[in-house]
Design a protein around this motif. Structure first.
Motif, PDB file in Angstrom:
ATOM      1  N   PHE A  30      57.321  73.835 -20.896  1.00 59.47           N
ATOM      2  CA  PHE A  30      58.119  74.415 -19.829  1.00 59.47           C
ATOM      3  C   PHE A  30      57.194  74.913 -18.728  1.00 59.47           C
ATOM      4  O   PHE A  30      56.024  75.198 -18.948  1.00 59.47           O
ATOM      5  N   GLN A  31      57.742  75.001 -17.539  1.00 62.46           N
ATOM      6  CA  GLN A  31      56.999  75.383 -16.346  1.00 62.46           C
ATOM      7  C   GLN A  31      56.980  76.901 -16.199  1.00 62.46           C
ATOM      8  O   GLN A  31      57.979  77.564 -16.455  1.00 62.46           O
ATOM      9  N   VAL A  32      55.833  77.446 -15.750  1.00 58.33           N
ATOM     10  CA  VAL A  32      55.710  78.873 -15.460  1.00 58.33           C
ATOM     11  C   VAL A  32      55.294  78.996 -13.998  1.00 58.33           C
ATOM     12  O   VAL A  32      54.236  78.487 -13.607  1.00 58.33           O
ATOM     13  N   VAL A  37      52.029  82.952  -5.856  1.00 55.99           N
ATOM     14  CA  VAL A  37      51.417  81.879  -6.638  1.00 55.99           C
ATOM     15  C   VAL A  37      50.002  82.316  -7.024  1.00 55.99           C
ATOM     16  O   VAL A  37      49.343  83.031  -6.287  1.00 55.99           O
ATOM     17  N   GLY A  38      49.548  81.874  -8.183  1.00 54.81           N
ATOM     18  CA  GLY A  38      48.183  82.187  -8.618  1.00 54.81           C
ATOM     19  C   GLY A  38      48.097  83.384  -9.541  1.00 54.81           C
ATOM     20  O   GLY A  38      47.009  83.906  -9.778  1.00 54.81           O
ATOM     21  N   ALA A  39      49.221  83.809 -10.091  1.00 56.57           N
ATOM     22  CA  ALA A  39      49.207  84.924 -11.039  1.00 56.57           C
ATOM     23  C   ALA A  39      48.543  84.473 -12.341  1.00 56.57           C
ATOM     24  O   ALA A  39      48.674  83.324 -12.752  1.00 56.57           O
ATOM     25  N   SER A  40      47.818  85.375 -12.968  1.00 53.71           N
ATOM     26  CA  SER A  40      47.177  85.084 -14.255  1.00 53.71           C
ATOM     27  C   SER A  40      48.227  85.108 -15.354  1.00 53.71           C
ATOM     28  O   SER A  40      49.080  85.985 -15.386  1.00 53.71           O
ATOM     29  N   VAL A  41      48.143  84.117 -16.254  1.00 56.05           N
ATOM     30  CA  VAL A  41      49.112  83.977 -17.342  1.00 56.05           C
ATOM     31  C   VAL A  41      48.395  84.284 -18.654  1.00 56.05           C
ATOM     32  O   VAL A  41      47.358  83.693 -18.954  1.00 56.05           O
ATOM     33  N   THR A  51      49.381  80.485 -12.442  1.00 56.89           N
ATOM     34  CA  THR A  51      50.603  79.805 -12.011  1.00 56.89           C
ATOM     35  C   THR A  51      50.333  79.003 -10.752  1.00 56.89           C
ATOM     36  O   THR A  51      49.467  79.376  -9.978  1.00 56.89           O
ATOM     37  N   PRO A  52      51.019  77.895 -10.567  1.00 57.00           N
ATOM     38  CA  PRO A  52      51.981  77.267 -11.463  1.00 57.00           C
ATOM     39  C   PRO A  52      51.272  76.537 -12.594  1.00 57.00           C
ATOM     40  O   PRO A  52      50.182  75.993 -12.403  1.00 57.00           O
ATOM     41  N   MET A  53      51.881  76.543 -13.754  1.00 61.53           N
ATOM     42  CA  MET A  53      51.293  75.856 -14.905  1.00 61.53           C
ATOM     43  C   MET A  53      52.378  75.484 -15.897  1.00 61.53           C
ATOM     44  O   MET A  53      53.508  75.956 -15.812  1.00 61.53           O
ATOM     45  N   THR A  54      52.017  74.634 -16.837  1.00 66.73           N
ATOM     46  CA  THR A  54      52.924  74.215 -17.889  1.00 66.73           C
ATOM     47  C   THR A  54      52.411  74.765 -19.211  1.00 66.73           C
ATOM     48  O   THR A  54      51.219  74.656 -19.508  1.00 66.73           O
ATOM     49  N   LEU A  55      53.308  75.367 -19.987  1.00 70.05           N
ATOM     50  CA  LEU A  55      52.975  75.877 -21.317  1.00 70.05           C
ATOM     51  C   LEU A  55      53.779  75.134 -22.360  1.00 70.05           C
ATOM     52  O   LEU A  55      54.896  74.675 -22.100  1.00 70.05           O
ATOM     53  N   HIS A  97      64.759  75.770 -18.707  1.00 68.33           N
ATOM     54  CA  HIS A  97      64.727  75.799 -17.244  1.00 68.33           C
ATOM     55  C   HIS A  97      63.402  76.260 -16.642  1.00 68.33           C
ATOM     56  O   HIS A  97      63.227  76.206 -15.429  1.00 68.33           O
ATOM     57  N   GLY A  98      62.497  76.772 -17.457  1.00 71.45           N
ATOM     58  CA  GLY A  98      61.223  77.276 -16.950  1.00 71.45           C
ATOM     59  C   GLY A  98      61.307  78.758 -16.623  1.00 71.45           C
ATOM     60  O   GLY A  98      62.382  79.345 -16.565  1.00 71.45           O
ATOM     61  N   LEU A  99      60.139  79.343 -16.411  1.00 70.27           N
ATOM     62  CA  LEU A  99      60.046  80.760 -16.077  1.00 70.27           C
ATOM     63  C   LEU A  99      59.661  80.877 -14.609  1.00 70.27           C
ATOM     64  O   LEU A  99      58.645  80.328 -14.182  1.00 70.27           O
ATOM     65  N   LYS A 100      60.482  81.564 -13.837  1.00 73.42           N
ATOM     66  CA  LYS A 100      60.218  81.805 -12.424  1.00 73.42           C
ATOM     67  C   LYS A 100      60.267  83.308 -12.215  1.00 73.42           C
ATOM     68  O   LYS A 100      61.330  83.910 -12.298  1.00 73.42           O
TER      69      LYS A 100
END
Length: 167
Positions: A30-32, A37-41, A51-55, A97-100
């Motif tokens: 899923f998409q995060v 944009v560019g938050a650390s996950v 972000t944006p990234m896929t987990l 649906h992904g995390l937004k």
């Protein structure tokens, strides 16, 4: 024969309980995304990227993990400088649906004002008596920087020489 039938009847309902229903059944991805944009996950306290990234659901719901990280299981933490951290528990909706996430950040105008507004310091012209005391303090600070290996030997010698020329 009745013992085998009884054991089979008991085992059948237990077989349905042997899987953990909290775990996703597949390793879906899923998409995060975040604003900004560019938050650390982070997942289970480990950095996964920005972000944006896929987990993968297996990243968030691993089959094994350290017991002391149990409170982080199934959660994603997003952080960005100047913003409040956001911790979200992953649900089937997020997997579908992904995390937004929109992070709560300081007002940009306020942040700009804080950066541009520097505290003012009074300029003190040293008197002849205070100059050696000030110089001594600066030499001590310089030596500390050198001893902590924050400056090289060459930088130390050069700056020391310049300070002593002020005498």
């Amino acid at each position: 024969m009745t013992h085998k039938l009884l054991a089979a009847l008991i085992a059948l309902p237990l077989a349905g309980c042997s899987t953990n229903s909290l775990l996703p059944s597949s390793s879906e991805q899923f998409q995060v995304d975040s604003v900004p944009v560019g938050a650390s996950v982070k997942v289970l306290g480990e950095s996964m990227g920005q972000t944006p990234m896929t987990l993968s659901t297996r990243d968030v719901f691993p089959q094994s993990f350290a017991h002391e990280k149990q409170h982080l299981y199934g959660r994603i933490e997003l952080t960005y400088p100047g913003c409040e951290p956001s911790i979200t528990t992953v649900s089937s909706r997020i997997i579908s649906h992904g995390l937004k996430t929109k992070l709560k950040c300081r007002d940009n105008a306020q942040a700009t004002d804080q950066i541009q507004t520097k505290p003012t310091t009074a300029t003190v012209t040293p008197t002849p008596a205070s100059k050696p005391v000030e110089l001594k303090l600066r030499l001590k600070k310089l030596k500390e920087l050198y001893q902590e290996e924050l400056i090289s030997e060459e930088e130390y010698a050069e700056k020391r020489r310049a300070l002593l020329e002020e005498l």
